[in-house]
Design a protein around this motif. Structure first.
Motif, mmCIF file in Angstrom:
data_model
loop_
_atom_site.group_PDB
_atom_site.id
_atom_site.type_symbol
_atom_site.label_atom_id
_atom_site.label_comp_id
_atom_site.label_asym_id
_atom_site.label_seq_id
_atom_site.Cartn_x
_atom_site.Cartn_y
_atom_site.Cartn_z
ATOM 1 N N ASP A 190 0.807 -1.144 -0.048
ATOM 2 C CA ASP A 190 0.021 -0.127 -0.095
ATOM 3 C C ASP A 190 0.908 1.140 0.171
ATOM 4 O O ASP A 190 0.456 2.272 -0.705
ATOM 5 C CB ASP A 190 -0.815 -0.037 1.238
ATOM 6 N N VAL A 191 1.996 1.302 0.925
ATOM 7 C CA VAL A 191 2.879 2.402 0.847
ATOM 8 C C VAL A 191 3.416 2.775 -0.451
ATOM 9 O O VAL A 191 3.678 3.686 -1.084
ATOM 10 C CB VAL A 191 3.986 2.127 2.081
ATOM 11 N N TYR A 192 3.832 1.532 -1.054
ATOM 12 C CA TYR A 192 4.369 1.484 -2.556
ATOM 13 C C TYR A 192 3.651 2.089 -3.444
ATOM 14 O O TYR A 192 3.886 2.981 -4.290
ATOM 15 C CB TYR A 192 4.965 -0.051 -2.914
ATOM 16 N N LEU A 193 2.458 1.626 -3.330
ATOM 17 C CA LEU A 193 1.414 2.118 -4.385
ATOM 18 C C LEU A 193 1.016 3.551 -4.313
ATOM 19 O O LEU A 193 0.989 4.465 -5.196
ATOM 20 C CB LEU A 193 0.013 1.421 -4.238
ATOM 21 N N TYR A 194 1.135 3.960 -2.953
ATOM 22 C CA TYR A 194 0.881 5.348 -2.769
ATOM 23 C C TYR A 194 1.900 6.146 -2.964
ATOM 24 O O TYR A 194 1.802 7.498 -3.655
ATOM 25 C CB TYR A 194 0.631 5.519 -1.200
ATOM 26 N N PHE A 195 3.336 5.718 -3.092
ATOM 27 C CA PHE A 195 4.354 6.594 -3.553
ATOM 28 C C PHE A 195 4.472 6.645 -4.824
ATOM 29 O O PHE A 195 4.658 8.013 -5.462
ATOM 30 C CB PHE A 195 5.615 5.829 -3.077
ATOM 31 N N ILE A 196 4.096 5.545 -5.527
ATOM 32 C CA ILE A 196 3.767 5.625 -7.069
ATOM 33 C C ILE A 196 2.946 6.749 -7.576
ATOM 34 O O ILE A 196 3.118 7.648 -8.525
ATOM 35 C CB ILE A 196 3.698 4.389 -7.648
ATOM 36 N N LYS A 197 1.680 6.634 -6.918
ATOM 37 C CA LYS A 197 0.612 7.532 -7.376
ATOM 38 C C LYS A 197 0.878 9.046 -7.053
ATOM 39 O O LYS A 197 0.391 9.778 -7.747
ATOM 40 C CB LYS A 197 -0.596 7.031 -6.447
ATOM 41 N N GLU A 198 1.697 9.285 -6.091
ATOM 42 C CA GLU A 198 2.026 10.636 -5.611
ATOM 43 C C GLU A 198 2.940 11.218 -6.355
ATOM 44 O O GLU A 198 3.398 12.513 -5.835
ATOM 45 C CB GLU A 198 2.043 10.731 -3.948
ATOM 46 N N ARG A 199 3.540 10.596 -7.046
ATOM 47 C CA ARG A 199 5.167 11.085 -7.914
ATOM 48 C C ARG A 199 4.304 12.324 -8.776
ATOM 49 O O ARG A 199 3.469 12.092 -9.402
ATOM 50 C CB ARG A 199 5.805 10.053 -8.647
ATOM 51 N N ILE A 251 -7.942 -3.649 -16.999
ATOM 52 C CA ILE A 251 -6.583 -3.961 -16.312
ATOM 53 C C ILE A 251 -6.585 -3.326 -14.885
ATOM 54 O O ILE A 251 -7.024 -2.397 -14.639
ATOM 55 C CB ILE A 251 -5.290 -3.394 -17.197
ATOM 56 N N ASP A 252 -6.100 -4.061 -13.857
ATOM 57 C CA ASP A 252 -5.901 -3.529 -12.634
ATOM 58 C C ASP A 252 -4.638 -2.725 -12.703
ATOM 59 O O ASP A 252 -3.486 -2.831 -12.647
ATOM 60 C CB ASP A 252 -5.350 -4.889 -11.611
ATOM 61 N N VAL A 253 -5.011 -1.307 -12.531
ATOM 62 C CA VAL A 253 -4.017 -0.646 -12.777
ATOM 63 C C VAL A 253 -2.811 -0.344 -11.426
ATOM 64 O O VAL A 253 -1.760 -0.289 -11.892
ATOM 65 C CB VAL A 253 -4.588 1.026 -12.415
ATOM 66 N N ASP A 254 -3.340 -1.092 -10.286
ATOM 67 C CA ASP A 254 -2.368 -1.057 -9.188
ATOM 68 C C ASP A 254 -1.095 -2.146 -9.558
ATOM 69 O O ASP A 254 -0.060 -1.933 -9.330
ATOM 70 C CB ASP A 254 -2.644 -1.386 -7.956
ATOM 71 N N GLU A 255 -1.997 -3.114 -10.179
ATOM 72 C CA GLU A 255 -0.882 -4.300 -10.271
ATOM 73 C C GLU A 255 -0.056 -4.069 -11.624
ATOM 74 O O GLU A 255 1.241 -4.120 -11.475
ATOM 75 C CB GLU A 255 -1.764 -5.688 -10.830
ATOM 76 N N ILE A 256 -0.523 -3.360 -12.653
ATOM 77 C CA ILE A 256 0.540 -3.009 -13.710
ATOM 78 C C ILE A 256 1.463 -1.893 -13.174
ATOM 79 O O ILE A 256 2.550 -2.167 -13.730
ATOM 80 C CB ILE A 256 -0.304 -2.623 -15.192
ATOM 81 N N MET A 257 0.989 -1.058 -12.605
ATOM 82 C CA MET A 257 2.150 -0.071 -11.876
ATOM 83 C C MET A 257 3.114 -0.921 -11.218
ATOM 84 O O MET A 257 4.320 -0.464 -11.548
ATOM 85 C CB MET A 257 1.240 0.937 -10.740
ATOM 86 N N LEU A 258 2.774 -1.710 -10.405
ATOM 87 C CA LEU A 258 3.950 -2.369 -9.474
ATOM 88 C C LEU A 258 4.915 -3.075 -10.687
ATOM 89 O O LEU A 258 5.961 -3.166 -10.483
ATOM 90 C CB LEU A 258 3.217 -3.601 -8.425
ATOM 91 N N GLU A 259 4.061 -3.832 -11.675
ATOM 92 C CA GLU A 259 4.886 -4.579 -12.521
ATOM 93 C C GLU A 259 5.915 -3.753 -13.356
ATOM 94 O O GLU A 259 6.984 -4.111 -13.589
ATOM 95 C CB GLU A 259 3.927 -5.570 -13.319
ATOM 96 N N ALA A 260 5.384 -2.544 -13.812
ATOM 97 C CA ALA A 260 6.158 -1.656 -14.492
ATOM 98 C C ALA A 260 7.245 -1.369 -13.809
ATOM 99 O O ALA A 260 8.365 -1.207 -14.290
ATOM 100 C CB ALA A 260 5.260 -0.793 -15.008
ATOM 101 N N ILE A 261 7.126 -0.790 -12.526
ATOM 102 C CA ILE A 261 8.181 -0.169 -11.770
ATOM 103 C C ILE A 261 9.263 -1.510 -11.442
ATOM 104 O O ILE A 261 10.509 -0.767 -11.538
ATOM 105 C CB ILE A 261 7.440 0.402 -10.361
ATOM 106 N N ASP A 262 8.767 -2.513 -11.095
ATOM 107 C CA ASP A 262 9.581 -3.699 -10.860
ATOM 108 C C ASP A 262 10.741 -3.879 -12.075
ATOM 109 O O ASP A 262 11.672 -4.173 -11.870
ATOM 110 C CB ASP A 262 8.811 -4.980 -10.491
ATOM 111 N N ALA A 263 9.933 -3.611 -13.358
ATOM 112 C CA ALA A 263 10.737 -4.042 -14.388
ATOM 113 C C ALA A 263 11.469 -2.805 -14.844
ATOM 114 O O ALA A 263 12.568 -2.972 -15.565
ATOM 115 C CB ALA A 263 9.686 -4.186 -15.758
ATOM 116 N N GLY A 264 11.551 -1.800 -13.934
ATOM 117 C CA GLY A 264 12.363 -0.645 -14.300
ATOM 118 C C GLY A 264 12.058 0.801 -14.838
ATOM 119 O O GLY A 264 12.525 1.493 -15.252
ATOM 120 N N ALA A 265 10.532 0.768 -15.100
ATOM 121 C CA ALA A 265 9.908 2.178 -15.350
ATOM 122 C C ALA A 265 10.120 3.018 -14.415
ATOM 123 O O ALA A 265 10.120 2.715 -13.198
ATOM 124 C CB ALA A 265 8.363 1.814 -15.623
ATOM 125 N N GLU A 266 10.232 4.334 -14.911
ATOM 126 C CA GLU A 266 10.165 5.319 -14.191
ATOM 127 C C GLU A 266 8.887 5.774 -13.541
ATOM 128 O O GLU A 266 8.809 6.686 -12.660
ATOM 129 C CB GLU A 266 10.995 6.627 -15.015
#
Length: 257
Positions: free
Chosen positions: A3-12, A165-180
């Motif tokens: 949850d914290v990780y997703l919050y950080f991504i969304k607040e960037r 598509i589950d937006v939270d899921e793809i956000m995690l997968e993209a960031i894990d793969a190296g997305a900015e």
């Protein structure tokens, strides 16, 4: 935690263009569909230069892989792609092209860059200058507007209303793969990467089963300029006229959608 990780991504917060980039791609695809032969010619040049610079094996030449992906996206026949690769490798007679980017301004201070592949620098320079002059723009010097853009890998995945598509899921997968950065709209999810990580992220998402609607290494403006509707026509005519030139591969600008 997740949850914290997703919050950080969304607040960037950043100034990269988002949804308008997708709209630009959709509009451009429509134009390319109407002018398919010209699109094939431009992409063939792109493939030839990529091969010349990095070899004919797309597994070891990211630029060539991106060029071939682009060719397939506009349904360029496999024979055309193969012929362009062979020309770039010197296996068939072909013209030698050089890359050059022209920079300038349209109306209302809109920054424009035209990336060209040409076998005649003087002809291309004259053609580009003519378009800028005719459409009320000003051709500048190298570096006059490029500082307003950053090169990024760009990947777009369209949402499916029937199977969203589950937006939270793809956000995690993209960031894990190296997305900015990941930006989600109602109809599209847009992913931005460092150019060197573009192919890795794209491949990772494809391996997860996501259908890539558009992908490229491109220039993204730091900020976009809003222009009143009645003043847009001349700027859009300048951009369209540049894109219609045979030697122009891509036109980048910061006109807001």
């Amino acid at each position: 935690t997740k949850d914290v990780y997703l919050y950080f991504i969304k607040e960037r917060k950043n100034n990269m263009s988002g949804h308008s980039k997708w709209n630009n791609i959709k509009n451009k695809k429509g134009k390319e569909d109407a002018k398919r032969a010209q699109a094939f010619t431009k992409i063939a040049k792109y493939i030839m230069v990529a091969v010349k610079e990095g070899g004919s094996n797309p597994d070891f030449n990211p630029s060539l892989k991106a060029a071939i992906d682009k060719a397939k996206a506009v349904n360029m026949p496999a024979d055309n792609i193969d012929r362009a690769v062979k020309k770039g490798a010197g296996e068939l007679d072909g013209v030698s092209y050089e890359e050059i980017t022209y920079e300038g301004y349209g109306g209302e201070g809109v920054a424009i860059m035209a990336h060209c592949l040409t076998d005649n620098r003087n002809r291309t320079a004259a053609d580009v200058r003519h378009v800028f002059d005719k459409c009320g723009g000003n051709l500048g010097t190298t570096g006059s507007v490029s500082y307003m853009f950053n090169m990024k890998g760009y990947i777009a995945i369209e949402q499916d209303e029937d199977n969203p598509i589950d937006v939270d899921e793809i956000m995690l997968e993209a960031i894990d793969a190296g997305a900015e950065d990941v930006q989600a709209e109602d109809d599209v999810i847009e992913i931005f990467t460092d150019p060197k990580d573009y192919d890795t992220v794209k491949t990772a998402l494809e391996n997860k089963g996501y259908a890539i609607a558009a992908s490229e290494v491109t220039f993204i403006p730091d900020t976009e300029i809003e222009v009143e509707e009645e003043k847009r026509a001349k700027i859009e005519r300048l951009i369209d006229s540049l894109e219609e030139l045979d030697d122009v591969q891509e036109v980048y600008h910061n006109l807001a959608d």
